[in-house]
Design a protein around this motif. Sequence first.
Motif, PDB file in Angstrom:
ATOM      1  N   MET A   1       0.844  -1.337  -0.174  1.00  0.00           N
ATOM      2  CA  MET A   1      -0.042  -0.148  -0.021  1.00  0.00           C
ATOM      3  C   MET A   1       0.824   1.179   0.004  1.00  0.00           C
ATOM      4  O   MET A   1       0.618   2.251  -0.723  1.00  0.00           O
ATOM      5  CB  MET A   1      -0.966  -0.127   1.125  1.00  0.00           C
TER       6      MET A   1
ATOM      7  N   GLY B   1       1.640   2.173  -3.235  1.00  0.00           N
ATOM      8  CA  GLY B   1       0.775   2.506  -4.214  1.00  0.00           C
ATOM      9  C   GLY B   1      -0.344   1.538  -4.460  1.00  0.00           C
ATOM     10  O   GLY B   1      -1.089   1.906  -5.372  1.00  0.00           O
ATOM     11  N   THR B   2      -0.277   0.432  -4.202  1.00  0.00           N
ATOM     12  CA  THR B   2      -0.943  -0.650  -4.408  1.00  0.00           C
ATOM     13  C   THR B   2      -2.306  -0.446  -3.916  1.00  0.00           C
ATOM     14  O   THR B   2      -2.445  -0.036  -2.741  1.00  0.00           O
ATOM     15  CB  THR B   2      -0.554  -1.939  -4.264  1.00  0.00           C
ATOM     16  N   THR B   3      -3.537  -0.546  -4.549  1.00  0.00           N
ATOM     17  CA  THR B   3      -4.936  -0.092  -3.938  1.00  0.00           C
ATOM     18  C   THR B   3      -5.429  -1.472  -3.250  1.00  0.00           C
ATOM     19  O   THR B   3      -4.789  -2.544  -3.619  1.00  0.00           O
ATOM     20  CB  THR B   3      -5.904   0.345  -5.188  1.00  0.00           C
ATOM     21  N   LEU B   4      -6.240  -1.145  -2.387  1.00  0.00           N
ATOM     22  CA  LEU B   4      -6.976  -2.442  -2.031  1.00  0.00           C
ATOM     23  C   LEU B   4      -7.497  -3.393  -2.687  1.00  0.00           C
ATOM     24  O   LEU B   4      -7.236  -4.635  -2.691  1.00  0.00           O
ATOM     25  CB  LEU B   4      -8.196  -1.869  -0.923  1.00  0.00           C
ATOM     26  N   ASP B   5      -7.952  -2.912  -4.021  1.00  0.00           N
ATOM     27  CA  ASP B   5      -8.667  -3.760  -4.836  1.00  0.00           C
ATOM     28  C   ASP B   5      -7.686  -4.555  -5.528  1.00  0.00           C
ATOM     29  O   ASP B   5      -7.546  -5.711  -6.031  1.00  0.00           O
ATOM     30  CB  ASP B   5      -9.269  -3.024  -5.999  1.00  0.00           C
ATOM     31  N   GLU B   6      -6.456  -3.753  -5.895  1.00  0.00           N
ATOM     32  CA  GLU B   6      -5.319  -4.598  -6.629  1.00  0.00           C
ATOM     33  C   GLU B   6      -4.839  -5.785  -5.725  1.00  0.00           C
ATOM     34  O   GLU B   6      -4.532  -6.717  -6.184  1.00  0.00           O
ATOM     35  CB  GLU B   6      -4.406  -3.439  -7.040  1.00  0.00           C
TER      36      GLU B   6
END
Length: 64
Positions: free
Chosen positions: A32, A35-40
């Motif tokens: 996170m 920059g990784t999103t929760l959905d990713e």
Amino acid sequence: AHSMITVTPTVMLGKPVIAGTRITVKHILREMAAGTTLDELLEMHPHITREGILAALDDAAGAV
């Protein structure tokens, strides 16, 4: 401690993980932070749940 976060000496060297997985709280935070999103994260790790990720974040916040 959150029930969805477990610490077992024989799993990932005793680091906090999402229950039933080998995904550490630290891994979730690093992803996170990058920059990784929760959905990713959910796409990358289909065996974890949104609740598990939120529990990891909550666990980390409690450790600060």
